[in-house]
Write an enzyme that holds these catalytic residues in place. Structure first.
Site, PDB file in Angstrom:
ATOM      1  N   HIS A   1       0.817  -1.224   0.000  1.00 19.67           N
ATOM      2  CA  HIS A   1       0.000   0.000   0.000  1.00 19.67           C
ATOM      3  C   HIS A   1       0.844   1.264   0.000  1.00 19.67           C
ATOM      4  O   HIS A   1       0.316   2.355  -0.187  1.00 19.67           O
ATOM      5  CB  HIS A   1      -0.940  -0.007   1.211  1.00 19.67           C
TER       6      HIS A   1
ATOM      7  N   ASP B   1       4.010   9.317  -0.977  1.00 20.39           N
ATOM      8  CA  ASP B   1       2.769   8.644  -0.578  1.00 20.39           C
ATOM      9  C   ASP B   1       2.483   7.523  -1.571  1.00 20.39           C
ATOM     10  O   ASP B   1       2.571   7.748  -2.784  1.00 20.39           O
ATOM     11  CB  ASP B   1       1.610   9.652  -0.618  1.00 20.39           C
TER      12      ASP B   1
HETATM   13  P1  ADQ Z   1      -2.729   6.313   4.511  1.00 24.22           P
HETATM   14  O1  ADQ Z   1      -1.312   6.699   4.727  1.00 24.22           O
HETATM   15  O2  ADQ Z   1      -3.566   6.180   5.713  1.00 24.22           O
HETATM   16  O3  ADQ Z   1      -2.865   4.979   3.639  1.00 24.22           O
HETATM   17  P2  ADQ Z   1      -4.510   7.798   2.580  1.00 24.22           P
HETATM   18  O4  ADQ Z   1      -4.463   7.005   1.333  1.00 24.22           O
HETATM   19  O5  ADQ Z   1      -4.541   9.256   2.335  1.00 24.22           O
HETATM   20  O6  ADQ Z   1      -3.285   7.507   3.544  1.00 24.22           O
HETATM   21  O7  ADQ Z   1      -5.793   7.382   3.387  1.00 24.22           O
HETATM   22  C1  ADQ Z   1      -6.176   8.094   4.540  1.00 24.22           C
HETATM   23  C2  ADQ Z   1      -7.628   7.791   4.831  1.00 24.22           C
HETATM   24  O8  ADQ Z   1      -7.926   8.319   6.113  1.00 24.22           O
HETATM   25  C3  ADQ Z   1      -8.570   8.440   3.843  1.00 24.22           C
HETATM   26  O9  ADQ Z   1      -9.594   7.538   3.507  1.00 24.22           O
HETATM   27  C4  ADQ Z   1      -9.114   9.658   4.596  1.00 24.22           C
HETATM   28  O10 ADQ Z   1     -10.455   9.991   4.282  1.00 24.22           O
HETATM   29  C5  ADQ Z   1      -9.039   9.202   6.027  1.00 24.22           C
HETATM   30  N1  ADQ Z   1      -8.835  10.358   6.904  1.00 24.22           N
HETATM   31  C6  ADQ Z   1      -7.763  11.173   6.968  1.00 24.22           C
HETATM   32  N2  ADQ Z   1      -7.950  12.138   7.885  1.00 24.22           N
HETATM   33  C7  ADQ Z   1      -9.166  11.925   8.425  1.00 24.22           C
HETATM   34  C8  ADQ Z   1      -9.919  12.564   9.454  1.00 24.22           C
HETATM   35  N3  ADQ Z   1      -9.470  13.603  10.151  1.00 24.22           N
HETATM   36  N4  ADQ Z   1     -11.132  12.070   9.740  1.00 24.22           N
HETATM   37  C9  ADQ Z   1     -11.598  10.991   9.090  1.00 24.22           C
HETATM   38  N5  ADQ Z   1     -10.928  10.337   8.118  1.00 24.22           N
HETATM   39  C10 ADQ Z   1      -9.727  10.798   7.793  1.00 24.22           C
HETATM   40  C11 ADQ Z   1      -1.932   4.033   3.070  1.00 24.22           C
HETATM   41  C12 ADQ Z   1      -0.866   4.638   2.154  1.00 24.22           C
HETATM   42  C13 ADQ Z   1      -1.528   5.445   1.059  1.00 24.22           C
HETATM   43  C14 ADQ Z   1      -2.517   4.563   0.271  1.00 24.22           C
HETATM   44  C15 ADQ Z   1      -3.464   3.832   1.219  1.00 24.22           C
HETATM   45  C16 ADQ Z   1      -4.297   2.782   0.470  1.00 24.22           C
HETATM   46  O11 ADQ Z   1       0.040   5.434   2.898  1.00 24.22           O
HETATM   47  O12 ADQ Z   1      -0.558   5.986   0.175  1.00 24.22           O
HETATM   48  O13 ADQ Z   1      -3.279   5.390  -0.600  1.00 24.22           O
HETATM   49  O14 ADQ Z   1      -2.744   3.149   2.246  1.00 24.22           O
HETATM   50  O15 ADQ Z   1      -3.506   1.874  -0.233  1.00 24.22           O
END
Ligand code: ADQ
Length: 465
Positions: free
Chosen positions: A165, A375
């Site tokens: 991921h 990311d």
């Molecule tokens: P993450 O590093 O967690 O995931 P991301 O892909 O941006 O990063 O996902 C974050 C999730 O958390 C999103 O669904 C977002 O809506 C939610 N989120 C963030 N802040 C929030 C808040 N304050 N309240 C509620 N929800 C919140 C890892 C990898 C990424 C990759 C994903 C999936 O680091 O690069 O995209 O896995 O493979």
């Protein structure tokens, strides 16, 4: 007659549900995040089991929203000291920074790797106990990189997949890990290894080629010959549950919330940041870029507000606590300098927002500023676009997010270059509706192709072959 589908075994560090006290009673609560949103519906449809860490406190006949969960949950219980070495010592303190090409942030602690191996072994036993030879086993992410080979040693003919991921770095950075070969050998137990982008997949192939003896790597066919087996490498970018997001984002309660947010910021135009609190997400750089805009343009102070929503993460790790302190100080400093009566430049939340509120913010925002230093993909960028059903809105996206490979309609920035970010932010805010519409139209078509159900179904179909 069609052959019955193989049973699916999903394996990940965190599971889909955990027990939490809600309204004074302990209840199962669904975990947030893209992985659960992607794989829970697949398991519901085809049945199977989800193996993850846990205290073993989930009831056997788990009921969610009044109905019995149609798949099983198996929990792996780790001792506190193993969990610490596996999760903090190796996964967070070593693998996370290396995989994000931030080698200087790595903290090496010798014996922790034994805990990482012990934890992977515990997962292996749980998977063996709750599956059979013909099942599809799909292991998720960097916490479980030794597991595929452990499973292979016990189940020669099993279909085993592993999905990354996060980014996969170049071989010059990956080789910083003392047990680099053990990790690669661990992964080569899988039949199918997936990455979000072509670049990560090629980096992985290069690492295997450079660091594992006696393998043959075919870079163009993306295959590795390892002993008598062939390991396939695929590019499979994850997406978001588009239909579910759009349905909820269109709900009248979300529309009412959008109006409330707009009133609350005095109808200033909104620049939005949403992140898990993490040093890879470029939050400090983003704040500096906004400050530069406020400094260079007096009118900006009355016109724009930045809303930064951060979900707490890895709160007991020092690097994260320090980052939180620096962000708090920076926000306080900017607000202290540029606030005027009734107008605070940065509205800052440090908490998890429920989806209706989060989607209302996406709908209310004129610009989403998504600026990770690195990311894997970044789901926030995709969620913003998914919520822009009325068209309009501008996505400013770091060129170092995997999503940048797929979202041509975004304005690109280099998050290390604060001046570039401030200039691009200004350009984004100056775009007319006629300029925004075609870009958002294009982005929506791009996000449509990245639907998460397509991701999961496509990967599983390849694993089944
Ligand atoms: P993450 O590093 O967690 O995931 P991301 O892909 O941006 O990063 O996902 C974050 C999730 O958390 C999103 O669904 C977002 O809506 C939610 N989120 C963030 N802040 C929030 C808040 N304050 N309240 C509620 N929800 C919140 C890892 C990898 C990424 C990759 C994903 C999936 O680091 O690069 O995209 O896995 O493979």
């Amino acid at each position: 007659m069609a052959r019955a589908k193989r049973r699916l075994v999903v394996v990940s560090n965190r599971g889909p549900f955990r027990m939490q006290i809600v309204g004074g009673r302990k209840r199962p609560v669904r975990a947030a995040g893209g992985l659960v949103a992607a794989l829970d519906p697949v398991l519901r449809a085809r049945g199977g089991v989800w193996v993850s860490t846990g205290d073993g406190d989930l009831p056997k006949d788990l009921r969610i929203d009044g109905a019995r969960l149609p798949y099983e949950i198996a929990q792996v219980k780790l001792t506190r000291s193993v969990a610490e070495g596996y999760y903090e010592g190796v996964s967070n303190a070593m693998l996370w920074p290396i995989m994000h090409s931030m080698a200087a942030t790595v903290r090496m602690t010798g014996p922790a790797f034994e805990d990482y191996a012990t934890a992977n072994r515990a997962f292996c036993e749980a998977v063996l106990a709750s599956s059979k030879d013909s099942d599809l086993i799909w292991v998720q992410d960097f916490h479980l990189m030794l597991l595929p080979a452990m499973l292979r040693a016990e189940r020669r003919r099993a279909h085993i997949g592993w999905f990354c991921h996060i980014p996969w770095p170049g071989s010059d950075i990956f080789r910083v890990l003392p047990w680099r070969e053990a990790i690669l050998q661990g992964l080569l137990g899988a039949d199918l290894i997936g990455f979000h982008t072509e670049g990560y997949a090629q980096n992985f192939l290069r690492c295997v080629n450079d660091l594992v003896p006696a393998v043959h790597v075919d870079f163009s066919r993306m295959q590795i010959r390892h002993g008598r087996r062939t390991v396939r490498v695929v590019v499979a970018p994850i997406g978001v549950p588009l239909d579910a997001i759009q349905t909820l984002a269109a709900d009248p309660r979300v529309s009412a919330e959008v109006e409330r947010i707009q009133q609350w910021v005095n109808n200033r135009r909104i620049i939005l940041g949403v992140d898990r609190l993490d040093y890879t997400k470029g939050i400090e750089q983003r704040l500096l870029a906004f400050e530069q805009l406020l400094r260079s343009d007096r009118a900006a102070r009355n016109r724009y507000v930045m809303v930064q929503i951060m979900v707490p993460s890895r709160t007991d790790v020092k690097a994260y606590a320090d980052l939180k302190t620096r962000i708090d100080q920076r926000v306080g400093d900017i607000n202290g300098r540029y606030a005027s009566a009734g107008r605070i430049p940065i509205q800052y939340f440090y908490r998890n927002l429920p989806p209706p509120q989060l989607y209302a913010h996406y709908r209310a925002a004129d610009v989403a500023l998504v600026t990770p230093l690195r990311d894997g993909m970044n789901l926030v960028a995709l969620e913003y676009v998914a919520c822009r059903m009325q068209g309009g809105g501008v996505l400013v996206l770091s060129e170092f997010a995997g999503a940048a490979e797929y979202l041509e309609g975004a304005l690109r920035v280099n998050p290390y270059d604060v001046h570039d970010m401030a200039t691009t932010l200004k350009a984004a805010l100056a775009m007319t509706a006629d300029e925004q519409e075609p870009r958002m139209h294009r982005l929506r078509a791009e996000v449509h192709k990245l639907d998460v159900h397509r991701w999961a179904d496509g990967y599983i179909a390849q694993l089944e072959r």
